[in-house]
Every structure is written in structure tokens, then in C-alpha cells.
Design a protein around this motif. Sequence first.
Motif, PDB file in Angstrom:
ATOM      1  N   SER A  91       0.828  -1.209   0.000  1.00 14.78           N
ATOM      2  CA  SER A  91       0.000   0.000   0.000  1.00 14.78           C
ATOM      3  C   SER A  91       0.860   1.255   0.000  1.00 14.78           C
ATOM      4  CB  SER A  91      -0.918   0.002   1.227  1.00 14.78           C
ATOM      5  OG  SER A  91      -1.798  -1.096   1.202  1.00 14.78           O
ATOM      6  N   THR A  92       1.984   1.204   0.713  1.00 13.72           N
ATOM      7  CA  THR A  92       2.914   2.336   0.719  1.00 13.72           C
ATOM      8  C   THR A  92       3.611   2.459  -0.632  1.00 13.72           C
ATOM      9  OG1 THR A  92       3.282   2.108   3.100  1.00 13.72           O
ATOM     10  CG2 THR A  92       4.939   3.321   1.839  1.00 13.72           C
ATOM     11  N   LEU A  93       4.033   1.328  -1.189  1.00  6.14           N
ATOM     12  CA  LEU A  93       4.701   1.328  -2.495  1.00  6.14           C
ATOM     13  C   LEU A  93       3.831   1.978  -3.568  1.00  6.14           C
ATOM     14  CD1 LEU A  93       7.090   0.278  -4.293  1.00  6.14           C
ATOM     15  CD2 LEU A  93       5.759  -1.841  -4.562  1.00  6.14           C
ATOM     16  N   TYR A  94       2.534   1.738  -3.495  1.00 10.06           N
ATOM     17  CA  TYR A  94       1.591   2.269  -4.487  1.00 10.06           C
ATOM     18  C   TYR A  94       0.879   3.536  -4.012  1.00 10.06           C
ATOM     19  CZ  TYR A  94       1.938  -1.361  -8.046  1.00 10.06           C
ATOM     20  OH  TYR A  94       2.382  -2.161  -9.065  1.00 10.06           O
ATOM     21  N   ASP A  95       1.311   4.092  -2.888  1.00 12.05           N
ATOM     22  CA  ASP A  95       0.770   5.350  -2.366  1.00 12.05           C
ATOM     23  C   ASP A  95      -0.753   5.279  -2.214  1.00 12.05           C
ATOM     24  OD1 ASP A  95       0.857   7.957  -1.409  1.00 12.05           O
ATOM     25  OD2 ASP A  95       0.721   8.862  -3.402  1.00 12.05           O
ATOM     26  N   MET A  96      -1.234   4.224  -1.542  1.00 14.69           N
ATOM     27  CA  MET A  96      -2.670   4.003  -1.404  1.00 14.69           C
ATOM     28  C   MET A  96      -3.207   4.299  -0.011  1.00 14.69           C
ATOM     29  SD  MET A  96      -3.360   0.559  -3.677  1.00 14.69           S
ATOM     30  CE  MET A  96      -2.104  -0.507  -2.969  1.00 14.69           C
ATOM     31  N   LEU A  97      -2.356   4.742   0.923  1.00 15.06           N
ATOM     32  CA  LEU A  97      -2.817   4.927   2.299  1.00 15.06           C
ATOM     33  C   LEU A  97      -3.646   6.203   2.437  1.00 15.06           C
ATOM     34  CD1 LEU A  97       0.343   3.834   4.286  1.00 15.06           C
ATOM     35  CD2 LEU A  97      -1.747   2.524   3.872  1.00 15.06           C
ATOM     36  N   ASP A  98      -4.623   6.146   3.315  1.00 16.12           N
ATOM     37  CA  ASP A  98      -5.544   7.253   3.529  1.00 16.12           C
ATOM     38  C   ASP A  98      -4.904   8.293   4.442  1.00 16.12           C
ATOM     39  OD1 ASP A  98      -7.692   8.946   3.994  1.00 16.12           O
ATOM     40  OD2 ASP A  98      -9.138   7.319   4.202  1.00 16.12           O
TER      41      ASP A  98
END
Length: 221
Positions: free
Chosen positions: A109-116
Motif C-alpha cells: 500500500s505504501t509502495l503504491y501510495d494508497m494509504l488514507d
Amino acid sequence: MGIRLGDIAPDFEAETTKGPVKFHEWIGDSWAILFSHPGDFTPVCTTELAEVARRAPDFAARNVKLIGISANGLEDHHKWVQDINDWGSQFGPTDVQYPIIADADRKISTLYDMLDEQDATNRDAKGLPFTIRTVFIVDPKKVVRLTLSYPASTGRNFDEIIRVVDSLQIGDKYRVTTPVNWKKGDDVIVHPTVSNEEAKTLFPEFKIHKPYLRTTPLKVE
């Protein structure tokens, strides 16, 4: 910096409900859709994963592989799949067969910048942020062709995601673009790089509306 259209999708290895996955290797010569979910046993996510399972034949017909990701471990994922299938069965046959990535440590999620970073309520018991509802469409060359980000409170429209896949695949094959609200079978726009002389051969029924706007019927399967 986040992932941009035209970037090569970051490769990764992950544990999933269908076993270990090496992302690029798993994609192979197919298209792929990676879609994130804030957490297991959450209401909006459950409706989304059930819809994707029911629409699996539509994606398969377009040579699209599906892979979900949620910030929980495999044990929770497997239990959740039972709930997803149960919920979806009231609308039609539902059997989740696509892999769901276990991402409890938020590495992918961090690698793909998906965190809220917006919704303070979209966090786990330890205060770690869950993901937002992100969609990545990746082509067989592993190039990111579309990104969509929805807030955690809003379920995605998978009719629109299928529509975009159709548009991208048709554009790659026929030198066309698609207009507003286009659906498969509607007229398309002749690509600006195609001259009128070329268009006479490629698209015998094309029409010139403006020097920069030409449309044509396009029959596709």
C-alpha cells in the motif's frame, strides 16, 4: 511521488489468498487491475468484492486479471471471502476466485501510495491508516494506464472501470479515442495523428464535424 500514468507499475512479491504472487510475472501477457480496500469485514468493501466476483467473466473476456489488496492477514481474508460470497449470492452466483493480497504491514500500500491521509476514522486499532479505494489498470507491458482514487466512504463503479478497459484496448488497436460517455458500440473519434487521407482507408464512414473532431462507427467484438 505517486505513481503516474505511463509509469511502469512497481513490481512486488506478496502472499495472497491464492498463494504467493510475483506481480509482473503474474500479469504475464494479460491486462491487470489492482484494486485496494480499506479493511476486511467492512461493508462497502464487501459489496465491491462481490460485484467484481460476479463480473469476473466480463473481465476475463477482455483478458484482464484481477487482484485485490486489503490491510489484513490471510486468515482474515479467507474468512471474509465466505461473507463476500454469501452477500453476493442474493444478486447472482458469486465465487471469489481472484487473489486478495495480505498487506497487514502496509508495504505494498505504501509502495503504491494508497494509504488514507485524509480520513482520521479510516485507521486500525493501532492507529495505522487503512487504504483508500484505489484502482490501477496495468497493460501487458506493465505500464500504468489508469489510476482512480475513491474515498473510503464511496463504493466504486465497476461498469465505469470496464468501460475504460474497453476504451484503452480499442484505442491501442484502432488508432481512435473515445468521446464523453462512450460505450462499446458507439461511434468513436478518429485519432488526431490520422490524416483525412488515411481515414478514408481506415474508416470509410468517418465524418468531419470540425477540423479537429472526426467521428466514425467502429464495429468491435
